[in-house]
Design an enzyme around this catalytic site. Sequence first.
Site, PDB file in Angstrom:
ATOM      1  N   LYS A  37       0.849  -1.200   0.000  1.00 54.86           N
ATOM      2  CA  LYS A  37       0.000   0.000   0.000  1.00 54.86           C
ATOM      3  C   LYS A  37       0.879   1.242   0.000  1.00 54.86           C
ATOM      4  CE  LYS A  37      -1.739   3.003   2.749  1.00 54.86           C
ATOM      5  NZ  LYS A  37      -1.852   4.183   1.877  1.00 54.86           N
TER       6      LYS A  37
ATOM      7  N   CYS B  93      14.096  11.037   4.985  1.00 50.81           N
ATOM      8  CA  CYS B  93      14.167  10.613   6.398  1.00 50.81           C
ATOM      9  C   CYS B  93      15.576  10.804   6.949  1.00 50.81           C
ATOM     10  CB  CYS B  93      13.743   9.161   6.520  1.00 50.81           C
ATOM     11  SG  CYS B  93      14.644   8.063   5.417  1.00 50.81           S
TER      12      CYS B  93
HETATM   13  P1  NAD Z   1       2.920   8.874   6.892  1.00 53.42           P
HETATM   14  O1  NAD Z   1       3.213   8.154   8.153  1.00 53.42           O
HETATM   15  O2  NAD Z   1       1.892   9.936   6.885  1.00 53.42           O
HETATM   16  O3  NAD Z   1       2.412   7.817   5.790  1.00 53.42           O
HETATM   17  C1  NAD Z   1       3.201   6.705   5.426  1.00 53.42           C
HETATM   18  C2  NAD Z   1       2.297   5.594   4.936  1.00 53.42           C
HETATM   19  O4  NAD Z   1       1.559   5.098   6.049  1.00 53.42           O
HETATM   20  C3  NAD Z   1       1.249   6.034   3.913  1.00 53.42           C
HETATM   21  O5  NAD Z   1       1.069   4.992   2.975  1.00 53.42           O
HETATM   22  C4  NAD Z   1       0.001   6.204   4.756  1.00 53.42           C
HETATM   23  O6  NAD Z   1      -1.182   6.051   4.025  1.00 53.42           O
HETATM   24  C5  NAD Z   1       0.184   5.085   5.770  1.00 53.42           C
HETATM   25  N1  NAD Z   1      -0.514   5.284   7.041  1.00 53.42           N
HETATM   26  C6  NAD Z   1      -0.621   6.427   7.755  1.00 53.42           C
HETATM   27  N2  NAD Z   1      -1.332   6.193   8.873  1.00 53.42           N
HETATM   28  C7  NAD Z   1      -1.655   4.878   8.875  1.00 53.42           C
HETATM   29  C8  NAD Z   1      -2.380   4.034   9.763  1.00 53.42           C
HETATM   30  N3  NAD Z   1      -2.944   4.515  10.870  1.00 53.42           N
HETATM   31  N4  NAD Z   1      -2.512   2.733   9.458  1.00 53.42           N
HETATM   32  C9  NAD Z   1      -1.945   2.233   8.336  1.00 53.42           C
HETATM   33  N5  NAD Z   1      -1.269   2.984   7.445  1.00 53.42           N
HETATM   34  C10 NAD Z   1      -1.123   4.292   7.714  1.00 53.42           C
HETATM   35  O7  NAD Z   1       4.309   9.388   6.333  1.00 53.42           O
HETATM   36  P2  NAD Z   1       4.579  10.294   5.047  1.00 53.42           P
HETATM   37  O8  NAD Z   1       4.165  11.690   5.349  1.00 53.42           O
HETATM   38  O9  NAD Z   1       4.014   9.639   3.822  1.00 53.42           O
HETATM   39  O10 NAD Z   1       6.173  10.202   4.950  1.00 53.42           O
HETATM   40  C11 NAD Z   1       7.028  11.031   5.645  1.00 53.42           C
HETATM   41  C12 NAD Z   1       7.602  10.323   6.849  1.00 53.42           C
HETATM   42  O11 NAD Z   1       8.197   9.095   6.460  1.00 53.42           O
HETATM   43  C13 NAD Z   1       8.703  11.122   7.511  1.00 53.42           C
HETATM   44  O12 NAD Z   1       8.561  11.086   8.908  1.00 53.42           O
HETATM   45  C14 NAD Z   1       9.965  10.385   7.085  1.00 53.42           C
HETATM   46  O13 NAD Z   1      11.055  10.564   7.959  1.00 53.42           O
HETATM   47  C15 NAD Z   1       9.492   8.990   7.043  1.00 53.42           C
HETATM   48  N6  NAD Z   1      10.365   8.180   6.197  1.00 53.42           N
HETATM   49  C16 NAD Z   1      11.167   7.246   6.789  1.00 53.42           C
HETATM   50  C17 NAD Z   1      12.046   6.499   6.002  1.00 53.42           C
HETATM   51  C18 NAD Z   1      12.956   5.459   6.614  1.00 53.42           C
HETATM   52  O14 NAD Z   1      13.394   4.588   5.884  1.00 53.42           O
HETATM   53  N7  NAD Z   1      13.251   5.501   7.898  1.00 53.42           N
HETATM   54  C19 NAD Z   1      12.078   6.699   4.615  1.00 53.42           C
HETATM   55  C20 NAD Z   1      11.246   7.665   4.058  1.00 53.42           C
HETATM   56  C21 NAD Z   1      10.388   8.394   4.861  1.00 53.42           C
END
Ligand code: NAD
Length: 495
Positions: free
Chosen positions: A178, A287
Site C-alpha cells: 500500500k 528521512c
Molecule cells: P505517513 O506516516 O503519513 O504515511 C506513510 C504511509 O503510512 C502512507 O502509505 C500512509 O497512508 C500510511 N498510514 C498512515 N497512517 C496509517 C495508519 N494509521 N494505518 C496504516 N497505514 C497508515 O508518512 P509520510 O508523510 O508519507 O512520509 C514522511 C515520513 O516518512 C517522515 O517522517 C519520514 O522521515 C518517514 N520516512 C522514513 C524512512 C525510513 O526509511 N526511515 C524513509 C522515508 C520516509
Amino acid sequence: MSAIRDFPMIIGGRSVPAEDGAWMESDFPFTREPWCRVPRGRAADANRAVKAAHEAFHDSSWSGLTPTARGKLLFRLADLVEDRAQELAELEVWDNGKRVTEMAGQLRRIPDWYRYFGGLADKVQGDVLPNENQAVLNITQRVPLGVVVAITPWNSPLLLAAYKLAPALAAGNTIVLKPSEFTSASSLAFGALFKEAGFPDGVVNVVSGLGNEIGEALVSNPRVAKVSFTGGEAGGRAVYKLAAEHFHDVALELGGKSPNIVFPDANLDSAANGVMAGIFAATGQTCIAGSRLLVHEDIHDQVVEAVVARSSNVRMGDPLNPETQMAPVATEAQYAKILDCIEMAKAEGATCRLGGRSKQGPECGKGLFIEPTVFTGVTNDMRIAREEVFGPVLSVIKFRDEAEAIAIANDTDYGLAAGLWTKDLQRAVRVSGQLQAGSVWVNMYRAISYTSPFGGFKKSGVGRENGIEAINEYLQTRSVWFNTADHVPNPFEVK
Ligand code: NAD
C-alpha cells in the site's frame, strides 16, 4: 500531460477498481492540477487483497517453487523495471514533484535490489544441531512468514517498496503493498509487471487508499503475518498498536533529526558540499536529512558562509526539467508544516541566515516552493533542533570539543543517521563508534545500498532493511526433530 489517467489496483493478478467504485485524484505538485486517479480502497478491498495473498502463499504455484526459481522471477522483474525505469520515474515525479534526475537515478538502481535478493533466495540455509541423544537428528529450517503488508510513504515510493518486497519475496512470502495516498501511481503501474515477469497471481497485490481507511484495515487483518511500515511517527505508532492486537510481526522505518558533524580538521570544501547534499537534496524531504549541522566554533563562520553562498542561487523550477536543482514541496500539508517550523525557529530566537521564505515566480509554476533555509544560533533544546521538519531547513549548532559534539549528536529521540567530517582517522573511528545512529557516514552523506543494513536506533524504527540479514526479517525458524532409534520406550517404564 493531457487526459487524466486511471491506475487500477492489482488484486489476485487482475486490475480492479475499488469495490465501492471510489477514486482519488493525484495532483502534479508543480502545477497543482490533477493528472491521475487511483482507487480509494477501503476495508473490503483490504480484505480481498489479503485473501488473494493468503491463497497465493498456500498455492503450490508459489509455495512449490524452488528457491532458485523464485530468484529467477526476481531477476525477470528486475529486467522489466530496468526497461521501464524512465517511465516509472516520471510517474513518481508527477505524484511527488521530486526532481526527475533524482527519481530516474533511484529507478536505475532499483533493479539491483531485486537481483541482490533474487540471488540470495537459494542461499537461505538451516542448521544441523548438536543433540545429547545420538539417536536424534535435530535440524532447523528457515521458512517464510506468510502475508506481508508493506506500507510506504510518498517521498521515494518504489525504492522504499524494493527494500521490503525484494527480501520478502526472495524468502517466499506474498505481499500486499500500500503506497502513500499522494503517490500511488508508480506502485500500481509496477504491480502490473509481476504478471509479465511470470509471478503467480496473488503473490504481489497493490492497493491504494488512505492510511486510516485501507491502511488500518490491512494491519488489522488476522491473516497477515508481518507489517513492514515506512513513514512518520504518528502512522508508525498507530500501526504498531494495531499490529499488537494480532501479534503481527512489525518492522518500522520512521523519521530522523540526523546530525552532520564538522570538525576543524575536515576538508571544509567537501564538508560544505556534504552538508548541502544532506539537507537540500530532495528539498529536505528525506528521512535521513542531515537537518542538524554541528560545527566546531573555530570554523563555524567559514562553514556557514560556504553553505549560504553555495545554496543562495539554487535553480528552483519544474521537476521534470533536468536542469532544475530544487523542486517544490510535495503536498500542501507538508508546505504548511515547513513554514510553521520556520516561524517556530524565528520565535525561538534562531537567526535566519538564508531563505526562511516561500518562493514564487514564473519558474515556480503553481508549485509550493520554499527557499533553502539556514538557521544559526540554534541550541539543541530548541524545537527546531528536536522535531523532524521534512523540508529544506538546516539548524546550525556550535560545539567546543569532541565530547560535546557527541553529546549533542546523541541528545535526540531519533537515531536514523549521522555524518561526520574529519581527516583524523583516529577521531573518525572513535566518534563513529559512539554515535547512536543506524547509519554513520564519514566524509560522505546520504549513501544507501542494497548491500548495507539500514534502519533506526531509538524512535527512528524497529528492524533493519537492506544487506544480507534483511532476508531474516522475512523468515522464521522451524526446529525439526527426527528420532532414529529403533524403539521408543514405554514412558511408564523409563527410569
Ligand atoms: P505517513 O506516516 O503519513 O504515511 C506513510 C504511509 O503510512 C502512507 O502509505 C500512509 O497512508 C500510511 N498510514 C498512515 N497512517 C496509517 C495508519 N494509521 N494505518 C496504516 N497505514 C497508515 O508518512 P509520510 O508523510 O508519507 O512520509 C514522511 C515520513 O516518512 C517522515 O517522517 C519520514 O522521515 C518517514 N520516512 C522514513 C524512512 C525510513 O526509511 N526511515 C524513509 C522515508 C520516509
